[in-house]
Design a protein around this motif. Structure first.
Motif, PDB file in Angstrom:
ATOM      1  N   THR A  77       0.833  -1.207   0.000  1.00 20.45           N
ATOM      2  CA  THR A  77       0.000   0.000   0.000  1.00 20.45           C
ATOM      3  C   THR A  77       0.863   1.251   0.000  1.00 20.45           C
ATOM      4  O   THR A  77       1.983   1.258   0.511  1.00 20.45           O
ATOM      5  CB  THR A  77      -0.936   0.025   1.222  1.00 20.45           C
ATOM      6  N   CYS A  80      -8.744   2.139 -15.253  1.00 22.46           N
ATOM      7  CA  CYS A  80      -9.052   1.573 -13.944  1.00 22.46           C
ATOM      8  C   CYS A  80      -9.292   0.075 -14.115  1.00 22.46           C
ATOM      9  O   CYS A  80      -9.967  -0.344 -15.052  1.00 22.46           O
ATOM     10  CB  CYS A  80     -10.273   2.252 -13.336  1.00 22.46           C
ATOM     11  N   LEU A 118     -10.136  -3.810 -12.069  1.00 18.93           N
ATOM     12  CA  LEU A 118     -10.527  -4.582 -10.889  1.00 18.93           C
ATOM     13  C   LEU A 118      -9.792  -5.915 -10.822  1.00 18.93           C
ATOM     14  O   LEU A 118     -10.040  -6.710  -9.920  1.00 18.93           O
ATOM     15  CB  LEU A 118     -12.038  -4.844 -10.904  1.00 18.93           C
ATOM     16  N   ILE A 175      -5.461   3.102 -12.003  1.00 18.90           N
ATOM     17  CA  ILE A 175      -5.901   2.707 -10.671  1.00 18.90           C
ATOM     18  C   ILE A 175      -6.161   1.210 -10.683  1.00 18.90           C
ATOM     19  O   ILE A 175      -6.957   0.715 -11.499  1.00 18.90           O
ATOM     20  CB  ILE A 175      -7.176   3.448 -10.234  1.00 18.90           C
ATOM     21  N   ALA A 176      -5.524   0.471  -9.768  1.00 15.15           N
ATOM     22  CA  ALA A 176      -5.669  -0.979  -9.742  1.00 15.15           C
ATOM     23  C   ALA A 176      -5.172  -1.510  -8.398  1.00 15.15           C
ATOM     24  O   ALA A 176      -4.395  -0.850  -7.706  1.00 15.15           O
ATOM     25  CB  ALA A 176      -4.892  -1.619 -10.894  1.00 15.15           C
ATOM     26  N   PRO A 177      -5.591  -2.737  -8.014  1.00 14.83           N
ATOM     27  CA  PRO A 177      -5.153  -3.324  -6.741  1.00 14.83           C
ATOM     28  C   PRO A 177      -3.783  -3.986  -6.852  1.00 14.83           C
ATOM     29  O   PRO A 177      -3.470  -4.622  -7.864  1.00 14.83           O
ATOM     30  CB  PRO A 177      -6.237  -4.360  -6.428  1.00 14.83           C
ATOM     31  N   SER A 229      -7.979  -9.045  -6.030  1.00 15.18           N
ATOM     32  CA  SER A 229      -9.149  -8.180  -6.054  1.00 15.18           C
ATOM     33  C   SER A 229     -10.364  -8.956  -5.539  1.00 15.18           C
ATOM     34  O   SER A 229     -10.464 -10.168  -5.715  1.00 15.18           O
ATOM     35  CB  SER A 229      -9.411  -7.698  -7.483  1.00 15.18           C
ATOM     36  N   HIS A 286     -13.894  -4.259  -3.644  1.00 19.26           N
ATOM     37  CA  HIS A 286     -13.265  -3.415  -4.664  1.00 19.26           C
ATOM     38  C   HIS A 286     -14.295  -2.830  -5.625  1.00 19.26           C
ATOM     39  O   HIS A 286     -14.138  -1.694  -6.102  1.00 19.26           O
ATOM     40  CB  HIS A 286     -12.231  -4.216  -5.458  1.00 19.26           C
ATOM     41  N   ILE A 324     -14.630   1.246  -6.375  1.00 24.74           N
ATOM     42  CA  ILE A 324     -14.502   1.821  -7.718  1.00 24.74           C
ATOM     43  C   ILE A 324     -15.778   2.543  -8.130  1.00 24.74           C
ATOM     44  O   ILE A 324     -15.722   3.537  -8.868  1.00 24.74           O
ATOM     45  CB  ILE A 324     -14.126   0.724  -8.732  1.00 24.74           C
ATOM     46  N   LYS A 327     -12.010   6.294  -0.887  1.00 23.10           N
ATOM     47  CA  LYS A 327     -11.532   5.491   0.230  1.00 23.10           C
ATOM     48  C   LYS A 327     -12.109   5.990   1.551  1.00 23.10           C
ATOM     49  O   LYS A 327     -12.496   5.197   2.421  1.00 23.10           O
ATOM     50  CB  LYS A 327     -10.002   5.511   0.276  1.00 23.10           C
ATOM     51  N   VAL A 364      -9.160  -4.178   0.588  1.00 21.14           N
ATOM     52  CA  VAL A 364      -9.730  -3.339  -0.475  1.00 21.14           C
ATOM     53  C   VAL A 364      -9.222  -1.917  -0.346  1.00 21.14           C
ATOM     54  O   VAL A 364      -8.750  -1.283  -1.300  1.00 21.14           O
ATOM     55  CB  VAL A 364     -11.271  -3.380  -0.405  1.00 21.14           C
ATOM     56  N   THR A 366      -5.710  -0.715  -3.175  1.00 20.56           N
ATOM     57  CA  THR A 366      -6.048   0.027  -4.381  1.00 20.56           C
ATOM     58  C   THR A 366      -5.099   1.207  -4.528  1.00 20.56           C
ATOM     59  O   THR A 366      -5.024   2.080  -3.660  1.00 20.56           O
ATOM     60  CB  THR A 366      -7.505   0.510  -4.344  1.00 20.56           C
TER      61      THR A 366
END
Length: 854
Positions: A337, A484, A486, A518-520, A524, A534, A538, A559, A576, A580
């Motif tokens: 993170t 973006c 997922l 933007i992605a994990p 996910s 997630h 989003i 968030k 989650v 992200t």
């Protein structure tokens, strides 16, 4: 006559004995010493030539210059006379000029100001000295200029120690003496005007990447250029300049363990916090470099506990080399993170089922630029080309459990923009080809939402894959695009030491100039039948983007909203929330006029005010699925916990001021109806195609036991942006959770709350309800409550309903203070009741105990 020339001996590095009868003409000194006649430049002492006499010189030797000839005599009685033509010995013409200086005349204190000094040589070729002076800072460099050559010489001045206001400086070019100069003036503005912090480690960037096409030094120039972009207005923070950080990096290089990485991340966070105190109006944070340069923070993946069996956690992602920094974290079952850098401070969150020692709720937008200097430069260049994204063409694709979130997000785009929205749900070979054609189309989309399964270097689509190599090798133009995803690990940036292809999706998109991705970073998570995890985050992101917010702020607020509106935050929510990640520049925005948020004034004149009353009348629609039923209100908000019935949720937002902050809420009354034969939807969290097994058990009491709570998001730097959320669950269930087994569902049609406020600086601890004692005497139930609080108690309520459900409502009765901390009330009831106790202290803080039956 004998002359000492010791100064020339020291400075010019050639040794002479006594010097006899020097003469000067046109800047050249002629003299006789030892066995030679010498000619040297007057300004520099540079030796031009020498001529042998044949004998050692003495006082009788002479030198004279006339009509382009040099005459000098011999010695030792030879009476020889030498005559040389000057010929090529005409002295050099030094005529270099300062043609101009390109620099920023207005800077924020702490910025690195690049000066590009433009020189032109109008004389002979030679080496010159160039001095740049600004305030107390002074830099001297040598530069060689050919005849008629124009050259640009770069300088950098760090303005950290300069006084505010006008600073005067000068550029001087010289060859022994000043040839030309140019006066400069620079205005240094207050630190308060800086908008961004750009955090990197350029020394480590050089160590890891070497001198590639874009070296770390050139990357520094690129970052300085970025810092002066008017939307960025940044301060570069060099982690390599901190001794503590440098030592920790050395330890990490010897031990790739996550503990060492986290120590570095915490040290960098302290440095960032120091800068936040110096630069009070920072709006954005940009992290520059992959995990080896500025490490992500590592968090233990607890998502398999306590409610999911057969669930993949990060240790199951085995395709990354465990000897790499990222692989070491994953093999130890940790995910990555960037939230640590953007949070005010970690929150300790603990419930009966969950213990999270460090939860990082971001209060500032953060984005990360990766991976190589070339990749980073590609994103910066795209940003300079256009700093915003026009939502002209929007592409959304979805599969499996993500199809509903794809439909929701595409509907938001359609409503809020005038763009052409294309939606593809892939189920066939044809749909895969359509997705690939849309994704890699030369006439690319501006906004791409990919709700597909993934690994770090590919999207796993039914009937085919789209790999990072496909993206890199295609002709698709992704400059000025927002993407973006997922997909699992689609936001995992892998430095160049993985077991398989090092080119991950993050890096491929950077190379293509994607402004924001933007992605994990880990697996996910979504819900099988409803939208959660997630998917829900989003959907919040999409909503905020369509309100005209920049992408960093949109993700930060998504968030915060995910955290503040969550009723029972668990390990899945933690993953989650933390995993992200935004790659790119957080100040990138979609070109939509930003909606104006109307903030209701809540200023009050006195402290001991009567509470506001909030009454809501939720509207419910029953939804049926193959796995069960659930109710939903028009807000579409749901309480979806693993192994628990899905329940409808309502949210009310409050905007506190310094004089009025929502402290507590108590439920006065409510009305409900009961569905006594209801089969609830027990939704399943999903990572892939397989449905995990959930623990199933009988819910003996109503779920959830407490149907309302208050959560808050506070901005330390800007309290006006703080928000408070009253979360109300408008349904409750009791019974079995096994499939096809009905139970009872309460659906609330009306709820009334008293809201209590206080000033921001008043105490925030709720009262403590120590003991509740109910006793039935015939048709009367006596309830005594012991409750304590340092500020004193102003109200104790017993809120109750008929245990047989005949009333269909909750009522409240005030308790009386008997003595000390003891309160009591009597309730007339022939049948049994359910009840709970609410208490409010003198500062407006409220406490609730769960339901009792008698």
């Amino acid at each position: 006559m004998c002359h000492e020339l010791s100064i020339y001996v020291d400075l010019r590095s050639f040794s002479l004995e006594a010097i006899y009868n020097p003469s000067i003409a046109n800047g050249i000194v002629y003299f006789i010493s030892d066995n030679n006649m010498y000619a040297i430049e007057e300004d520099t002492g540079e030796k031009l030539f020498s001529y042998q006499l044949g004998h050692k010189a003495d006082e009788t030797t002479q030198v004279a210059i006339s009509n382009g000839m040099i005459y000098f005599s011999g010695s030792d009685g030879t009476c020889a006379l030498f005559a040389l033509g000057l010929g090529g010995m005409i002295p050099k013409i030094h005529n270099a000029k300062v043609e101009g200086v390109d620099f920023h005349r207005n800077v924020v204190k702490g910025q690195i100001n690049p000066f590009k000094v433009i020189l032109r040589n109008y004389g002979d070729r030679d080496e010159f000295d160039v001095k740049l002076k600004m305030g107390r800072e002074e830099i001297l460099r040598g530069v060689y200029l050919n005849e008629t050559e124009t050259k640009t010489i770069p300088f950098e001045i760090d303005t950290s120690d300069m006084p505010l206001g006008i600073n005067k400086g000068q550029v001087v070019i010289s060859k022994g003496k000043r040839l030309d100069y140019l006066n400069l003036t620079m205005l240094v503005a207050s630190e308060f005007e800086a908008s961004s912090l750009i955090v990197t480690n350029l020394k480590r960037m050089t160590d890891k990447w070497g001198n590639d096409t874009v070296s770390a030094s050139k990357l520094k120039e690129k970052l300085i250029e970025l810092s002066f972009h008017p939307t960025v207005n940044g301060i570069i923070v060099g982690v390599e300049n901190e001794t503590n950080c440098s030592n920790l990096y050395d330890e990490w290089d010897n031990d790739k363990g996550p503990e060492k990485a986290n120590e570095i991340a915490k040290a960098i966070k302290k440095l960032i916090d120091t800068k936040f105190k110096e630069y009070l109006n920072i709006e954005y944070l940009v992290v520059v470099g992959d995990d080896r340069i500025i490490p992500f923070y590592r968090i233990l993946d607890n998502t398999s506990e306590p409610f999911i069996a057969g669930w993949d956690t990060e240790r199951n992602y085995q395709i990354i080399n465990k000897d790499s920094t990222v692989g070491s974290a994953l093999h130890r079952n940790m995910f990555l993170t960037d939230n640590i850098y953007a949070a005010d401070r970690p929150i300790e969150w603990e419930t009966a089922a969950v213990s999270i020692p460090e939860l990082f709720v971001p209060v500032i937008p953060v984005g990360r630029l990766v991976e190589s200097p070339e990749d980073i430069s590609a994103v910066i260049d795209a940003f300079f080309q256009q700093e915003y994204v026009n939502p002209d063409k929007i592409f959304v694709s979805g599969s499996d459990f993500m199809k509903d979130s794809a439909a929701l997000c595409s509907s938001i785009w359609e409503k809020k923009t005038k763009g052409d929205v294309t939606v593809v749900v892939n189920e066939t070979v044809d749909s895969f080809q359509q997705i690939k054609d849309e994704f890699l189309n030369i006439n690319s989309n501006n906004i791409v939402f990919v709700f597909q399964h993934a690994e770090h270097e590919r999207f796993l689509i039914h009937y085919g894959n789209i790999t990072s190599q496909d993206v890199s090798q295609s002709l698709v133009d992704l400059n000025n695009t927002i993407i973006c995803s997922l997909g699992c690990h689609s936001g995992l940036n892998v430095p160049p030491n993985a077991l398989i292809d090092d080119l991950d999706l993050v890096q491929a998109f950077a190379q293509k100039g994607v402004l924001a991705y933007i992605a994990p970073t880990g697996y996910s998570i979504g819900l099988r039948r409803t939208i959660g995890a997630h998917e829900l985050l989003i959907s919040y992101l999409t909503k905020h983007l369509c309100e005209g917010r920049d992408v960093g702020t949109a993700l930060m607020q998504a968030k915060q909203e995910y955290w503040a509106t969550n009723y029972d935050f668990n390990y899945i929510d933690e993953k989650v929330f933390e995993s992200t990640t935004l790659y790119g520049l957080p100040m990138v925005r979609i070109n939509i006029p930003r909606s104006k948020v109307k903030i209701k004034s809540m200023e009050v004149g006195i402290h001991k005010e009567q509470p506001d009353t909030l009454v809501i009348h939720p509207l419910h629609i029953q939804n049926s699925t193959p796995d069960g039923n659930y109710y939903m209100t028009p807000s579409r908000e749901l309480l979806s916990d693993p192994g628990k019935p899905v329940q409808p949720k309502e949210i009310r937002i409050f905007y506190p001021t310094s004089a009025r902050v929502l402290r507590g809420a108590v439920m006065n009354s409510s009305k409900y109806h009961q569905n006594k034969s209801f089969t609830p939807l027990i939704d399943a969290y999903m990572q892939s195609h397989e449905i995990p097994e959930f623990k199933s058990y009988r819910i003996e009491n109503w779920y959830p036991a407490q149907i309302f709570k208050i959560n808050s998001i506070r901005y330390p730097k800007d309290p006006t942006q703080s928000r408070q959320y009253l979360i109300i669950i408008t349904g409750q269930y009791k019974g079995r959770t096994l499939p096809d087994t009905p139970g009872e569902e309460r659906i609330y049609e009306e709820l009334s709350f008293d809201l209590y406020y206080a000033r921001a600086d008043e105490e925030t601890q709720p009262p403590v309800i120590m003991e509740v004692s109910p006793i039935r005497i015939n048709d009367t139930i006596n309830i005594t409550v012991i409750v304590r609080d340092e500020s004193g108690i102003q109200r104790v309520l017993v809120t109750y309903t008929d245990i047989n459900g005949d009333w269909g409502e909750w009522r409240s009765k005030a308790s009386k203070l008997e003595e000390g901390d003891l309160w009591s009330c009597n309730i007339s009831a022939k049948e049994g009741i359910e009840f709970f106790v609410q208490a409010v202290d003198n500062a407006g803080n409220a406490a609730v105990v769960e339901q009792w039956r008698i």
